[in-house]
Motif scaffolding. Sequence first.
Motif, PDB file in Angstrom:
ATOM      1  N   GLY A 156       1.022  -1.090   0.157  1.00 33.51           N
ATOM      2  CA  GLY A 156      -0.093  -0.163   0.013  1.00 33.51           C
ATOM      3  C   GLY A 156       0.810   1.226  -0.068  1.00 33.51           C
ATOM      4  N   LEU A 157       0.381   2.362   0.322  1.00 36.90           N
ATOM      5  CA  LEU A 157       1.084   3.545   0.254  1.00 36.90           C
ATOM      6  C   LEU A 157       2.270   3.665   1.304  1.00 36.90           C
ATOM      7  CD1 LEU A 157      -1.810   5.905  -0.898  1.00 36.90           C
ATOM      8  CD2 LEU A 157      -0.009   4.773  -2.302  1.00 36.90           C
ATOM      9  N   VAL A 158       2.190   2.879   2.500  1.00 38.23           N
ATOM     10  CA  VAL A 158       3.251   2.803   3.294  1.00 38.23           C
ATOM     11  C   VAL A 158       4.266   1.603   2.747  1.00 38.23           C
ATOM     12  CG1 VAL A 158       4.020   2.269   5.708  1.00 38.23           C
ATOM     13  CG2 VAL A 158       2.002   3.355   5.471  1.00 38.23           C
ATOM     14  N   THR A 159       5.359   2.063   2.477  1.00 38.79           N
ATOM     15  CA  THR A 159       6.139   1.180   1.757  1.00 38.79           C
ATOM     16  C   THR A 159       6.972   0.187   2.401  1.00 38.79           C
ATOM     17  OG1 THR A 159       8.151   2.633   1.611  1.00 38.79           O
ATOM     18  CG2 THR A 159       6.581   2.841  -0.127  1.00 38.79           C
ATOM     19  N   PRO A 160       7.530  -0.928   1.897  1.00 40.71           N
ATOM     20  CA  PRO A 160       8.298  -1.731   2.770  1.00 40.71           C
ATOM     21  C   PRO A 160       9.329  -1.043   3.262  1.00 40.71           C
ATOM     22  CG  PRO A 160       7.889  -2.893   0.563  1.00 40.71           C
ATOM     23  CD  PRO A 160       7.142  -1.454   0.537  1.00 40.71           C
ATOM     24  N   SER A 161      10.263  -0.287   2.638  1.00 45.91           N
ATOM     25  CA  SER A 161      11.519   0.389   3.183  1.00 45.91           C
ATOM     26  C   SER A 161      11.047   1.284   4.513  1.00 45.91           C
ATOM     27  CB  SER A 161      12.248   1.100   2.108  1.00 45.91           C
ATOM     28  OG  SER A 161      12.008   1.096   0.910  1.00 45.91           O
ATOM     29  N   GLN A 162       9.954   1.860   4.170  1.00 44.20           N
ATOM     30  CA  GLN A 162       9.450   2.720   5.401  1.00 44.20           C
ATOM     31  C   GLN A 162       9.247   1.896   6.637  1.00 44.20           C
ATOM     32  OE1 GLN A 162       6.025   4.689   3.265  1.00 44.20           O
ATOM     33  NE2 GLN A 162       6.395   6.237   4.664  1.00 44.20           N
ATOM     34  N   ILE A 163       8.823   0.768   6.348  1.00 50.84           N
ATOM     35  CA  ILE A 163       8.521  -0.287   7.514  1.00 50.84           C
ATOM     36  C   ILE A 163      10.098  -0.923   8.010  1.00 50.84           C
ATOM     37  CG2 ILE A 163       7.520  -2.370   8.253  1.00 50.84           C
ATOM     38  CD1 ILE A 163       5.314  -1.764   6.237  1.00 50.84           C
ATOM     39  N   GLU A 164      10.712  -1.162   7.131  1.00 53.69           N
ATOM     40  CA  GLU A 164      12.058  -1.643   7.293  1.00 53.69           C
ATOM     41  C   GLU A 164      13.063  -0.718   7.911  1.00 53.69           C
ATOM     42  OE1 GLU A 164      13.035  -3.632   3.687  1.00 53.69           O
ATOM     43  OE2 GLU A 164      12.548  -5.691   4.320  1.00 53.69           O
ATOM     44  N   ASN A 165      12.800   0.501   7.517  1.00 55.91           N
ATOM     45  CA  ASN A 165      13.858   1.759   8.283  1.00 55.91           C
ATOM     46  C   ASN A 165      13.359   1.602   9.934  1.00 55.91           C
ATOM     47  OD1 ASN A 165      14.818   2.089   6.213  1.00 55.91           O
ATOM     48  ND2 ASN A 165      13.718   3.968   5.770  1.00 55.91           N
ATOM     49  N   LEU A 166      12.169   1.022  10.236  1.00 54.10           N
ATOM     50  CA  LEU A 166      11.676   1.116  11.480  1.00 54.10           C
ATOM     51  C   LEU A 166      11.900  -0.200  12.306  1.00 54.10           C
ATOM     52  CD1 LEU A 166      10.238   3.088  13.663  1.00 54.10           C
ATOM     53  CD2 LEU A 166       8.013   1.694  12.880  1.00 54.10           C
ATOM     54  N   VAL A 167      11.566  -1.187  11.591  1.00 53.13           N
ATOM     55  CA  VAL A 167      11.722  -2.668  12.525  1.00 53.13           C
ATOM     56  C   VAL A 167      12.654  -3.601  11.883  1.00 53.13           C
ATOM     57  CG1 VAL A 167       9.164  -2.106  13.320  1.00 53.13           C
ATOM     58  CG2 VAL A 167       9.472  -3.454  11.168  1.00 53.13           C
ATOM     59  N   GLY A 168      13.443  -3.334  10.770  1.00 52.63           N
ATOM     60  CA  GLY A 168      14.304  -4.215  10.289  1.00 52.63           C
ATOM     61  C   GLY A 168      13.606  -4.873   9.084  1.00 52.63           C
ATOM     62  N   PRO A 169      14.191  -6.089   8.728  1.00 50.07           N
ATOM     63  CA  PRO A 169      13.571  -6.638   7.430  1.00 50.07           C
ATOM     64  C   PRO A 169      12.363  -7.249   7.662  1.00 50.07           C
ATOM     65  CG  PRO A 169      16.018  -7.354   8.052  1.00 50.07           C
ATOM     66  CD  PRO A 169      15.638  -6.771   9.063  1.00 50.07           C
ATOM     67  N   ILE A 170      11.573  -7.332   6.645  1.00 52.38           N
ATOM     68  CA  ILE A 170      10.211  -7.806   6.494  1.00 52.38           C
ATOM     69  C   ILE A 170      10.478  -8.957   5.195  1.00 52.38           C
ATOM     70  CG2 ILE A 170       9.188  -5.952   7.668  1.00 52.38           C
ATOM     71  CD1 ILE A 170       7.797  -5.186   4.952  1.00 52.38           C
ATOM     72  N   GLU A 171       9.337  -9.672   5.471  1.00 52.94           N
ATOM     73  CA  GLU A 171       9.220 -10.528   4.175  1.00 52.94           C
ATOM     74  C   GLU A 171       7.945  -9.952   3.250  1.00 52.94           C
ATOM     75  OE1 GLU A 171       8.043 -15.175   3.716  1.00 52.94           O
ATOM     76  OE2 GLU A 171       8.800 -14.494   5.692  1.00 52.94           O
ATOM     77  N   VAL A 172       8.529  -9.640   2.025  1.00 55.68           N
ATOM     78  CA  VAL A 172       7.458  -9.023   1.032  1.00 55.68           C
ATOM     79  C   VAL A 172       6.985 -10.239   0.054  1.00 55.68           C
ATOM     80  CG1 VAL A 172       7.320  -7.612  -0.878  1.00 55.68           C
ATOM     81  CG2 VAL A 172       8.702  -6.913   1.026  1.00 55.68           C
ATOM     82  N   VAL A 173       5.650 -10.618   0.181  1.00 57.34           N
ATOM     83  CA  VAL A 173       5.248 -11.468  -0.387  1.00 57.34           C
ATOM     84  C   VAL A 173       5.139 -11.252  -1.895  1.00 57.34           C
ATOM     85  CG1 VAL A 173       3.262 -13.022  -0.816  1.00 57.34           C
ATOM     86  CG2 VAL A 173       3.771 -12.622   1.322  1.00 57.34           C
ATOM     87  N   GLY A 174       4.551  -9.971  -2.123  1.00 56.65           N
ATOM     88  CA  GLY A 174       4.733  -9.471  -3.544  1.00 56.65           C
ATOM     89  C   GLY A 174       4.251 -10.204  -4.614  1.00 56.65           C
ATOM     90  N   GLU A 175       4.922 -10.486  -5.663  1.00 53.23           N
ATOM     91  CA  GLU A 175       4.531 -11.409  -6.884  1.00 53.23           C
ATOM     92  C   GLU A 175       4.562 -12.721  -6.523  1.00 53.23           C
ATOM     93  OE1 GLU A 175       5.514  -7.877  -9.919  1.00 53.23           O
ATOM     94  OE2 GLU A 175       4.867  -9.928 -10.332  1.00 53.23           O
ATOM     95  N   ARG A 176       5.230 -13.257  -5.570  1.00 55.90           N
ATOM     96  CA  ARG A 176       5.461 -14.751  -5.413  1.00 55.90           C
ATOM     97  C   ARG A 176       4.071 -15.218  -4.749  1.00 55.90           C
ATOM     98  NH1 ARG A 176       9.295 -14.575  -1.853  1.00 55.90           N
ATOM     99  NH2 ARG A 176       9.241 -12.495  -1.856  1.00 55.90           N
ATOM    100  N   ILE A 177       3.036 -14.803  -4.909  1.00 55.56           N
ATOM    101  CA  ILE A 177       1.831 -15.296  -4.158  1.00 55.56           C
ATOM    102  C   ILE A 177       1.648 -16.766  -4.246  1.00 55.56           C
ATOM    103  CG2 ILE A 177      -0.020 -14.628  -5.615  1.00 55.56           C
ATOM    104  CD1 ILE A 177      -0.920 -13.492  -2.771  1.00 55.56           C
ATOM    105  N   ASP A 178       1.599 -17.518  -3.207  1.00 52.56           N
ATOM    106  CA  ASP A 178       1.457 -19.193  -3.350  1.00 52.56           C
ATOM    107  C   ASP A 178       0.065 -19.493  -2.421  1.00 52.56           C
ATOM    108  OD1 ASP A 178       2.250 -19.313  -0.742  1.00 52.56           O
ATOM    109  OD2 ASP A 178       4.291 -19.923  -1.389  1.00 52.56           O
ATOM    110  N   GLU A 179      -0.131 -20.691  -2.372  1.00 54.16           N
ATOM    111  CA  GLU A 179      -1.207 -21.289  -1.809  1.00 54.16           C
ATOM    112  C   GLU A 179      -1.240 -20.870  -0.355  1.00 54.16           C
ATOM    113  OE1 GLU A 179      -4.853 -22.947  -2.050  1.00 54.16           O
ATOM    114  OE2 GLU A 179      -3.512 -22.531  -3.580  1.00 54.16           O
ATOM    115  N   THR A 180      -0.043 -20.778   0.334  1.00 52.53           N
ATOM    116  CA  THR A 180       0.144 -20.582   1.857  1.00 52.53           C
ATOM    117  C   THR A 180      -0.352 -19.050   1.937  1.00 52.53           C
ATOM    118  OG1 THR A 180       2.335 -20.877   1.363  1.00 52.53           O
ATOM    119  CG2 THR A 180       1.033 -22.099   3.604  1.00 52.53           C
ATOM    120  N   ASP A 181       0.114 -18.180   1.240  1.00 50.33           N
ATOM    121  CA  ASP A 181      -0.087 -16.842   1.203  1.00 50.33           C
ATOM    122  C   ASP A 181      -1.828 -16.511   1.045  1.00 50.33           C
ATOM    123  OD1 ASP A 181       2.557 -16.363   1.379  1.00 50.33           O
ATOM    124  OD2 ASP A 181       2.570 -16.331  -0.700  1.00 50.33           O
TER     125      ASP A 181
END
Length: 334
Positions: A199-224
């Motif tokens: 969304g409009l809050v980007t992964p880097s904005q989040i990562e700058n605050l709390v460290g690495p996150i997992e970005v599901v993005g294009e690799r959406i599979d059954e579990t996601d």
Amino acid sequence: MKANVVVVNPEHPEMEIIQQAAEIVQTGGLVAFPTETVYGLGANALETEAVAKIFQAKGRPSHNPLIVHVPGVAFAKQLVCEWPKLADRLAEQFWPGSLTLVLTKAKTVPANVTANGPTVAIRVPSHPVALALLRQATVPIAAPSANKSNRLSPTCADHVALDLGGEVDLILDGGPCPGGLESTVLDVTTYPPRLLRPGLVTPSQIENLVGPIEVVGERIDETDTLRSPGMLDKHYAPRTPLELVEGDAKERVKELNSRGLEVGWLRFGKKIQDRPSGVVIEQMSAEPKAYAATLYAALHRCDAEGLSIIVLELPPRSEDWLAVHDRLRRAAGK
Ligand code: TXA
Ligand code: MG
């Protein structure tokens, strides 16, 4: 049935109007209201029957859970059985605003809100009308986007009235939503946290605050899909077929037009000089926030024109455009 629409001041909402809307929520009705992302279709999140009306009105499958809106962190804590430190830091930075956190749910949250799942999605919206309504209602408000299931989200009250007018008790018309795309959804029940919807809050904005996150993005599979069921279906789609084009779409538009098709052309950045007849042109901004704010409205207009096809020139692939690309991919049914 004609929609009950009331215009409300988006910056300083009139209290008597907010009071009227709050009473509808408190007595189990449905109110559509503006947020800084898109319009929401709200009901008392603590009442199973009120929540059921949301699913009914939208034609939403019961396996797709709802986002619960609250006026602040203290309220959010009452809806979860665990509030991780990480959530504190994220809430402090991004609430009120367009970040939704997925947390372990408390017993007080009805099962239909979370589609029988163990987690609940929560956010504090920043739009003054949404906040005023939440404070006045004094109950958490479950609110998906105020559109029929799988359709484009509404970014103004007219969009809501067209899609759901007969099914809501009240539509608060606070003008166009400034953000224009649905909130970022982040699951903080896992480590590292997982981005379930950009969304409009980007992964880097989040990562700058709390460290690495997992970005599901294009690799959406059954579990996601099971983690964020809303990501499963064709979603955010205009009625008109949408074709995505890398680079200049001029030749493609000409070709379709020469076959007698009425074409909508969402032009990226550049201005168009020669405007072929039978082509509706939407000039889109080259700046990601401005683009996001106007995308759904442009697609809604193309739908209203009854065109045969929409051709859209894709924006660049940088992180700023992640959420836009995500929605475009879904809108085109990819
Ligand atoms: O900006 C927004 O988020 C808007 C405004 C109204 O707040 N709401 C919105 O709601 O977009 P909706 O229902 O259209 O999208 C909610 C998304 C869906 O993809 C859903 O699957 C996901 O959030 N979601 C809700 N609860 C979840 C949960 N417990 N775990 C994982 N995903 C969840
Ligand atoms: Mg939606």
